[in-house]
Design a protein around this motif. Structure first.
Motif, PDB file in Angstrom:
ATOM      1  N   ARG A  83       0.835  -1.201   0.000  1.00 32.35           N
ATOM      2  CA  ARG A  83       0.000   0.000   0.000  1.00 32.35           C
ATOM      3  C   ARG A  83       0.870   1.252   0.000  1.00 32.35           C
ATOM      4  O   ARG A  83       1.814   1.360   0.774  1.00 32.35           O
ATOM      5  CB  ARG A  83      -0.886  -0.033   1.236  1.00 32.35           C
ATOM      6  N   LEU A  84       0.487   2.191  -0.860  1.00 29.82           N
ATOM      7  CA  LEU A  84       1.181   3.473  -0.942  1.00 29.82           C
ATOM      8  C   LEU A  84       0.122   4.564  -1.015  1.00 29.82           C
ATOM      9  O   LEU A  84      -0.724   4.559  -1.912  1.00 29.82           O
ATOM     10  CB  LEU A  84       2.057   3.509  -2.206  1.00 29.82           C
ATOM     11  N   VAL A  85       0.136   5.470  -0.022  1.00 25.32           N
ATOM     12  CA  VAL A  85      -0.781   6.603  -0.032  1.00 25.32           C
ATOM     13  C   VAL A  85       0.061   7.848  -0.267  1.00 25.32           C
ATOM     14  O   VAL A  85       0.918   8.196   0.542  1.00 25.32           O
ATOM     15  CB  VAL A  85      -1.588   6.715   1.278  1.00 25.32           C
ATOM     16  N   THR A  86      -0.200   8.473  -1.417  1.00 28.23           N
ATOM     17  CA  THR A  86       0.579   9.615  -1.851  1.00 28.23           C
ATOM     18  C   THR A  86      -0.280  10.863  -1.794  1.00 28.23           C
ATOM     19  O   THR A  86      -1.409  10.865  -2.295  1.00 28.23           O
ATOM     20  CB  THR A  86       1.051   9.399  -3.313  1.00 28.23           C
ATOM     21  N   GLY A  87       0.258  11.913  -1.196  1.00 30.61           N
ATOM     22  CA  GLY A  87      -0.424  13.197  -1.178  1.00 30.61           C
ATOM     23  C   GLY A  87       0.152  14.099  -2.253  1.00 30.61           C
ATOM     24  O   GLY A  87       1.370  14.112  -2.474  1.00 30.61           O
ATOM     25  N   MET A  88      -0.716  14.840  -2.949  1.00 35.64           N
ATOM     26  CA  MET A  88      -0.265  15.783  -3.959  1.00 35.64           C
ATOM     27  C   MET A  88      -0.658  17.189  -3.539  1.00 35.64           C
ATOM     28  O   MET A  88      -1.807  17.431  -3.147  1.00 35.64           O
ATOM     29  CB  MET A  88      -0.882  15.459  -5.318  1.00 35.64           C
ATOM     30  N   ASP A  89       0.306  18.087  -3.596  1.00 36.85           N
ATOM     31  CA  ASP A  89       0.035  19.482  -3.278  1.00 36.85           C
ATOM     32  C   ASP A  89      -0.827  20.095  -4.389  1.00 36.85           C
ATOM     33  O   ASP A  89      -0.560  19.893  -5.568  1.00 36.85           O
ATOM     34  CB  ASP A  89       1.350  20.265  -3.165  1.00 36.85           C
ATOM     35  N   VAL A  90      -1.858  20.827  -3.991  1.00 42.76           N
ATOM     36  CA  VAL A  90      -2.753  21.490  -4.938  1.00 42.76           C
ATOM     37  C   VAL A  90      -2.705  22.988  -4.640  1.00 42.76           C
ATOM     38  O   VAL A  90      -2.989  23.402  -3.512  1.00 42.76           O
ATOM     39  CB  VAL A  90      -4.202  20.964  -4.797  1.00 42.76           C
ATOM     40  N   PRO A  91      -2.327  23.805  -5.644  1.00 41.29           N
ATOM     41  CA  PRO A  91      -2.258  25.248  -5.420  1.00 41.29           C
ATOM     42  C   PRO A  91      -3.573  25.795  -4.876  1.00 41.29           C
ATOM     43  O   PRO A  91      -4.648  25.444  -5.359  1.00 41.29           O
ATOM     44  CB  PRO A  91      -1.956  25.816  -6.813  1.00 41.29           C
ATOM     45  N   GLY A  92      -3.485  26.614  -3.835  1.00 36.93           N
ATOM     46  CA  GLY A  92      -4.656  27.252  -3.253  1.00 36.93           C
ATOM     47  C   GLY A  92      -5.432  26.374  -2.298  1.00 36.93           C
ATOM     48  O   GLY A  92      -6.481  26.768  -1.799  1.00 36.93           O
ATOM     49  N   LYS A  93      -4.936  25.182  -2.023  1.00 35.87           N
ATOM     50  CA  LYS A  93      -5.644  24.262  -1.133  1.00 35.87           C
ATOM     51  C   LYS A  93      -4.715  23.880   0.015  1.00 35.87           C
ATOM     52  O   LYS A  93      -3.549  23.551  -0.196  1.00 35.87           O
ATOM     53  CB  LYS A  93      -6.056  23.015  -1.931  1.00 35.87           C
ATOM     54  N   ASP A  94      -5.231  23.936   1.237  1.00 34.21           N
ATOM     55  CA  ASP A  94      -4.408  23.627   2.410  1.00 34.21           C
ATOM     56  C   ASP A  94      -4.067  22.145   2.520  1.00 34.21           C
ATOM     57  O   ASP A  94      -2.966  21.790   2.911  1.00 34.21           O
ATOM     58  CB  ASP A  94      -5.118  24.076   3.695  1.00 34.21           C
ATOM     59  N   GLU A  95      -5.023  21.289   2.190  1.00 35.02           N
ATOM     60  CA  GLU A  95      -4.810  19.851   2.333  1.00 35.02           C
ATOM     61  C   GLU A  95      -4.415  19.237   0.999  1.00 35.02           C
ATOM     62  O   GLU A  95      -4.875  19.656  -0.060  1.00 35.02           O
ATOM     63  CB  GLU A  95      -6.083  19.173   2.836  1.00 35.02           C
ATOM     64  N   GLN A  96      -3.569  18.213   1.074  1.00 36.78           N
ATOM     65  CA  GLN A  96      -3.163  17.509  -0.124  1.00 36.78           C
ATOM     66  C   GLN A  96      -4.308  16.630  -0.635  1.00 36.78           C
ATOM     67  O   GLN A  96      -5.167  16.186   0.132  1.00 36.78           O
ATOM     68  CB  GLN A  96      -1.959  16.609   0.164  1.00 36.78           C
ATOM     69  N   THR A  97      -4.300  16.376  -1.927  1.00 32.78           N
ATOM     70  CA  THR A  97      -5.187  15.395  -2.525  1.00 32.78           C
ATOM     71  C   THR A  97      -4.487  14.047  -2.427  1.00 32.78           C
ATOM     72  O   THR A  97      -3.336  13.911  -2.838  1.00 32.78           O
ATOM     73  CB  THR A  97      -5.474  15.742  -3.998  1.00 32.78           C
ATOM     74  N   LEU A  98      -5.167  13.046  -1.860  1.00 35.75           N
ATOM     75  CA  LEU A  98      -4.552  11.746  -1.635  1.00 35.75           C
ATOM     76  C   LEU A  98      -4.922  10.745  -2.721  1.00 35.75           C
ATOM     77  O   LEU A  98      -6.059  10.700  -3.173  1.00 35.75           O
ATOM     78  CB  LEU A  98      -4.970  11.174  -0.279  1.00 35.75           C
ATOM     79  N   MET A  99      -3.931   9.956  -3.122  1.00 36.12           N
ATOM     80  CA  MET A  99      -4.139   8.831  -4.037  1.00 36.12           C
ATOM     81  C   MET A  99      -3.625   7.589  -3.327  1.00 36.12           C
ATOM     82  O   MET A  99      -2.515   7.585  -2.794  1.00 36.12           O
ATOM     83  CB  MET A  99      -3.388   9.021  -5.345  1.00 36.12           C
ATOM     84  N   THR A 100      -4.438   6.541  -3.312  1.00 37.27           N
ATOM     85  CA  THR A 100      -4.050   5.285  -2.680  1.00 37.27           C
ATOM     86  C   THR A 100      -3.818   4.233  -3.757  1.00 37.27           C
ATOM     87  O   THR A 100      -4.674   4.036  -4.628  1.00 37.27           O
ATOM     88  CB  THR A 100      -5.143   4.806  -1.709  1.00 37.27           C
ATOM     89  N   VAL A 101      -2.661   3.587  -3.683  1.00 37.77           N
ATOM     90  CA  VAL A 101      -2.323   2.484  -4.579  1.00 37.77           C
ATOM     91  C   VAL A 101      -2.188   1.242  -3.709  1.00 37.77           C
ATOM     92  O   VAL A 101      -1.396   1.231  -2.763  1.00 37.77           O
ATOM     93  CB  VAL A 101      -0.999   2.755  -5.326  1.00 37.77           C
ATOM     94  N   GLU A 102      -2.985   0.227  -4.024  1.00 42.38           N
ATOM     95  CA  GLU A 102      -2.918  -1.027  -3.277  1.00 42.38           C
ATOM     96  C   GLU A 102      -2.554  -2.154  -4.228  1.00 42.38           C
ATOM     97  O   GLU A 102      -3.085  -2.232  -5.342  1.00 42.38           O
ATOM     98  CB  GLU A 102      -4.252  -1.317  -2.589  1.00 42.38           C
ATOM     99  N   LEU A 103      -1.637  -3.006  -3.780  1.00 40.04           N
ATOM    100  CA  LEU A 103      -1.160  -4.129  -4.582  1.00 40.04           C
ATOM    101  C   LEU A 103      -1.469  -5.432  -3.868  1.00 40.04           C
ATOM    102  O   LEU A 103      -1.325  -5.525  -2.646  1.00 40.04           O
ATOM    103  CB  LEU A 103       0.356  -4.026  -4.794  1.00 40.04           C
ATOM    104  N   ALA A 104      -1.878  -6.433  -4.626  1.00 39.01           N
ATOM    105  CA  ALA A 104      -2.125  -7.758  -4.071  1.00 39.01           C
ATOM    106  C   ALA A 104      -1.713  -8.788  -5.116  1.00 39.01           C
ATOM    107  O   ALA A 104      -1.929  -8.582  -6.318  1.00 39.01           O
ATOM    108  CB  ALA A 104      -3.596  -7.932  -3.716  1.00 39.01           C
ATOM    109  N   GLU A 105      -1.140  -9.872  -4.643  1.00 36.97           N
ATOM    110  CA  GLU A 105      -0.736 -10.927  -5.565  1.00 36.97           C
ATOM    111  C   GLU A 105      -1.970 -11.576  -6.165  1.00 36.97           C
ATOM    112  O   GLU A 105      -2.869 -12.020  -5.452  1.00 36.97           O
ATOM    113  CB  GLU A 105       0.108 -11.964  -4.826  1.00 36.97           C
ATOM    114  N   GLU A 106      -2.015 -11.605  -7.481  1.00 41.25           N
ATOM    115  CA  GLU A 106      -3.127 -12.234  -8.207  1.00 41.25           C
ATOM    116  C   GLU A 106      -2.753 -13.674  -8.559  1.00 41.25           C
ATOM    117  O   GLU A 106      -3.577 -14.549  -8.565  1.00 41.25           O
ATOM    118  CB  GLU A 106      -3.418 -11.420  -9.475  1.00 41.25           C
TER     119      GLU A 106
END
Length: 147
Positions: A83-106
């Motif tokens: 699992r990787l949760v990445t925050g991205m800075d957004v101009p004019g916004k105090d909080e980051q926008t989060l993207m979650t990437v989850e990996l599982a063996e198929e």
């Protein structure tokens, strides 16, 4: 074999795929600056990653028309090969926008990847989903060259 599923709920989206690569290869492609730069539409030399909770990242994305957009952010959660949760800075916004990437063996050679993001508006969600779909397409092609 690419299975894909898209779910949109409010201003969130979820993309799911099965990639023909083992989990460690997918993790490395997503968390190693040299590999990430090869498939993420990044300007040469622009990717920097400190992949740990609180660590920062930056990249300059090059659009198909040649435009360049510098992106910055930090890592909120890091669970190696899972699992990787990445925050991205957004101009004019105090909080980051989060993207979650989850990996599982198929399977022994396959990884189920789930990418989830919540945005502030439907338009932002649609743009982010389109961008993430392009990233997953590029990641899929990249993994075929390294496996």
């Amino acid at each position: 074999m690419t299975k894909e599923q898209t779910t949109a709920d409010g201003f969130s989206y979820t993309l799911e795929r099965v990639l023909e690569a083992p989990v460690p290869a997918v993790w490395s492609a997503w968390t190693t600056a040299e590999a990430y730069a090869q498939w993420s539409y990044a300007a040469p030399g622009s990717v920097e990653m400190d992949v740990r909770p609180g660590g920062t990242w930056k990249s300059t994305v090059v659009t198909p028309d040649g435009g360049q957009f510098p992106l910055t952010g930090s890592y909120a959660e890091v669970e190696v090969n899972r699992r990787l949760v990445t925050g991205m800075d957004v101009p004019g916004k105090d909080e980051q926008t989060l993207m979650t990437v989850e990996l599982a063996e198929e399977s022994a050679a396959g990884t189920h990847i789930t990418v989830t993001q919540t945005c502030d508006t439907a338009e932002q969600r649609d743009m982010a989903e389109q961008g993430t779909t392009m990233l997953l397409d590029s990641l899929t092609a990249f993994l075929k060259t390294v496996n």
